[in-house]
Scaffold this active site. Structure first.
Site, mmCIF file in Angstrom:
data_model
loop_
_atom_site.group_PDB
_atom_site.id
_atom_site.type_symbol
_atom_site.label_atom_id
_atom_site.label_comp_id
_atom_site.label_asym_id
_atom_site.label_seq_id
_atom_site.Cartn_x
_atom_site.Cartn_y
_atom_site.Cartn_z
ATOM 1 N N TYR A 59 -3.448 -20.574 -22.648
ATOM 2 C CA TYR A 59 -4.157 -19.811 -21.625
ATOM 3 C C TYR A 59 -4.467 -18.411 -22.132
ATOM 4 O O TYR A 59 -3.617 -17.717 -22.683
ATOM 5 C CB TYR A 59 -3.326 -19.706 -20.332
ATOM 6 C CG TYR A 59 -3.875 -18.665 -19.377
ATOM 7 C CD1 TYR A 59 -5.068 -18.908 -18.696
ATOM 8 C CD2 TYR A 59 -3.262 -17.438 -19.198
ATOM 9 C CE1 TYR A 59 -5.609 -17.953 -17.838
ATOM 10 C CE2 TYR A 59 -3.773 -16.476 -18.361
ATOM 11 C CZ TYR A 59 -4.948 -16.743 -17.680
ATOM 12 O OH TYR A 59 -5.486 -15.794 -16.847
ATOM 13 N N GLY A 66 -8.009 -16.118 -15.362
ATOM 14 C CA GLY A 66 -7.920 -16.234 -13.917
ATOM 15 C C GLY A 66 -8.481 -17.569 -13.436
ATOM 16 O O GLY A 66 -8.089 -18.645 -13.897
ATOM 17 N N HIS A 89 -15.070 -6.070 -18.277
ATOM 18 C CA HIS A 89 -14.276 -5.230 -17.381
ATOM 19 C C HIS A 89 -14.636 -3.750 -17.498
ATOM 20 O O HIS A 89 -14.004 -2.913 -16.839
ATOM 21 C CB HIS A 89 -12.782 -5.412 -17.646
ATOM 22 C CG HIS A 89 -12.173 -6.529 -16.851
ATOM 23 N ND1 HIS A 89 -11.973 -6.450 -15.492
ATOM 24 C CD2 HIS A 89 -11.746 -7.756 -17.217
ATOM 25 C CE1 HIS A 89 -11.434 -7.575 -15.058
ATOM 26 N NE2 HIS A 89 -11.284 -8.388 -16.090
ATOM 27 N N ASN A 201 -3.594 -6.987 -19.074
ATOM 28 C CA ASN A 201 -2.984 -7.750 -17.991
ATOM 29 C C ASN A 201 -1.585 -7.211 -17.685
ATOM 30 O O ASN A 201 -0.587 -7.896 -17.835
ATOM 31 C CB ASN A 201 -2.924 -9.229 -18.411
ATOM 32 C CG ASN A 201 -2.628 -10.159 -17.258
ATOM 33 O OD1 ASN A 201 -2.001 -11.182 -17.439
ATOM 34 N ND2 ASN A 201 -3.068 -9.838 -16.063
ATOM 35 N N ARG A 286 16.139 23.922 11.613
ATOM 36 C CA ARG A 286 17.423 23.270 11.834
ATOM 37 C C ARG A 286 17.501 21.894 11.155
ATOM 38 O O ARG A 286 18.560 21.496 10.647
ATOM 39 C CB ARG A 286 17.650 23.117 13.350
ATOM 40 C CG ARG A 286 19.028 22.642 13.678
ATOM 41 C CD ARG A 286 19.342 22.459 15.160
ATOM 42 N NE ARG A 286 18.318 22.695 16.123
ATOM 43 C CZ ARG A 286 18.213 22.041 17.283
ATOM 44 N NH1 ARG A 286 19.080 21.091 17.581
ATOM 45 N NH2 ARG A 286 17.266 22.325 18.144
#
Length: 532
Positions: A59, A66, A89, A201, A286
């Site tokens: 892969y 994807g 990309h 990735n 406070r």
């Protein structure tokens, strides 16, 4: 081994502080040359090569990515796949990450790849380390990552630069990577089939930014505490709201640490008598330890989330060369960083809100226990014209409102993407970017309120206003006859080096910018770091 002057990438865990020192160019970067480390890294790359020869299928090596993982790539095209990945990309938008952030991103990616589970060559780690050593910074757009399947689009700019493409920032100039590499005699890297995926990735963009955010928030916590101490003096507050015995019955460690710091600032003794009639101050005085303490008590687990992610192998698939296995999973998912940043930004925004409320008390003569309206230090006829810190309070309200608006958690805005393969995503990078913006705004609030509380402390002193700017803070008396503690005196003096007492009105922008720069450099020491 890491030292004060260097950080070595050798597969061992690194800290948030190490990444921040690299980002700020405070240390030298070294890549381990130990034979065992080099062999461990190269063994993963060799395993990928062997698997290709034996099975012809991996892969991300012989397939698309994807949803396209079922598309087989002919072996004669496999070498082109990494270039295709970083090329398509290349669609990031928005501002570029700044130099500090870019170094943090590069360091985070190198830390993860050095774990040895990504199937990349040692040569790739060398190229990545070279970018840090020579300060060749890829121009990385901030927008375009959903934070699952990693920071694909931002990190595509890193992959492309390693291969000699796109643009970098080098010596203050935007230049083509190819030209910079030619000048420095750096050979562009031809990425092996798994290497494009290994770089992109992962969670390096969000994690690098998270390291920087953590360090800034940690400093802001201490600064907000110091501001609270000064606000108490300026407002003639009840110091015994921070009594040690009182806090012992609600033992949140961070909350108690804040109260302890305030006690030290005020030189408060155990259970000394209090003779005024105002038993309870407003909550922004406070309850300050309870508000700042939420951030203080969050820091340990935020560190755990960030450092675990930083020191993880967070790409897919994981390459276990020792067992000769390819492990498919979802380690690119940035959920822990998303949650950490969504949580941190809320805690930080609460500091802005706290200081904004303290500023409001200081300005209003109905609530500031005798200080002049708007902390004006003007005298004579100038008092009729001067407005003191009025406009600065308006600005503080604007910055606070903007910070609060950004606290909506990014992680719950998951969008299904990529043909519903990435159907639940982390939005971790958006959360980290939001956190940085909230930190920027809160730092602006802190600087403005710091100037105001110093003015308030001086106005509270029993000294003629006309003499205040020339007198040492040591001579100024504070409520109940106490003198400023050495710590508070030092802070007052440090502020006054850059911003004199405000008598007649003047534009404060440049003074604010100078002090803001000092805060962002963490220039002023605030409490002993061992007190954490």
């Amino acid at each position: 081994m890491n030292s004060k002057n260097s950080v070595v990438f050798d597969g061992q865990p690194l800290t948030i502080e190490a990444i921040c020192r690299i980002a700020n160019r405070q240390v030298q970067v070294q890549l381990s040359k130990q034979p065992k480390f080099i062999e461990r890294i190269n063994k993963g790359a060799r395993f990928i090569d062997a698997l290709l020869k034996e099975e012809g299928f991996v892969y991300g090596v012989t397939t698309g990515y994807g949803e396209s993982c079922t598309v087989s790539i002919p072996l004669n095209l496999v070498e082109q796949l990494p270039k295709q990945l970083y090329t398509f990309h290349g669609c990031g938008m928005g501002d570029y990450f700044d130099e500090e952030q870019t170094r943090a991103i590069l360091a985070a990616r190198l830390t993860s790849l050095a774990r040895g589970y990504s199937g990349v060559r040692y040569k790739l780690l060398q190229q990545l380390a070279e970018l840090l050593k020579k300060d060749i910074l890829p121009l990385i757009p901030q927008e375009g990552s959903v934070g699952a399947s990693g920071d694909l689009t931002p990190l595509s700019y890193v992959a492309a630069v390693l291969a000699g493409e796109r643009d970098v920032l080098y010596q203050g100039e935007r230049l083509a990577t190819e030209a910079v590499f030619a000048k420095l005699k750096i050979e562009p890297l031809t990425l092996k089939p798994k290497e494009g995926l290994a770089i992109m990735n992962g969670t390096a963009a969000m994690t690098g930014i998270a390291c920087l955010a953590y360090q800034r928030a940690e400093y802001l916590s201490r600064l907000a505490t110091r501001i609270t101490s000064l606000a108490l003096l300026a407002l003639n507050g009840n110091a015994y709201h921070f009594d040690e015995r009182l806090f012992s019955v609600k033992p949140h460690p961070g909350q108690n640490r804040v109260a302890e710091r305030i006690r030290a600032d005020l030189q408060l003794r155990r259970s000394a008598p209090r003779h005024d009639t105002r038993l309870q101050d407003r909550y922004s005085l406070r309850c300050a330890p309870h508000i700042i303490g939420v951030l203080e008590d969050s820091l340990p687990w935020l560190r755990q989330f960030i450092e675990n992610e930083l020191n993880s192998a967070n790409d897919n698939p994981i390459i276990d060369a020792e067992s000769e296995r390819v492990l498919h999973g979802g380690h690119f998912y940035g959920g822990h960083i998303a949650f950490a940043m969504d949580s941190l930004k809320t805690a930080v925004a609460n500091l802005a809100d706290l200081m904004d409320r303290q500023m409001a008390q200081l300005m209003d003569p109905k609530f500031n226990n005798g200080l002049p309206a708007n902390l004006s230090g003007a005298t004579g006829e100038q008092a009729l014209l001067s407005h003191g810190f009025k406009a600065l309070q308006i600005a503080v309200s604007a910055w606070t409102a903007e910070a609060l608006k950004l606290t909506m958690p990014a992680s719950v805005f998951s969008r299904s993407t990529e043909c519903h393969n990435q159907d639940k995503v982390s939005m971790g990078t958006i959360a980290a970017r939001d956190c940085i913006r909230i930190l920027e705004l809160t730092e602006q609030v802190a600087v403005a309120v710091l100037l105001a509380v110093v003015q308030g402390v001086e106005l509270r002193g029993n000294v003629d206003k006309a003499e205040l700017s020339s007198l040492s803070a040591q001579t100024l008396l504070i409520p109940s006859g106490y003198k400023l503690s050495p710590a508070l005196q030092k802070t007052v003096e440090q502020v006054r080096e850059h911003s004199p007492f405000l008598g007649a009105d003047r534009a404060l922008e440049q003074e604010l910018r100078m002090c803001l720069q000092l805060v962002r450099k963490q220039h002023w020491d605030l409490y002993d770091s061992s007190s954490r």
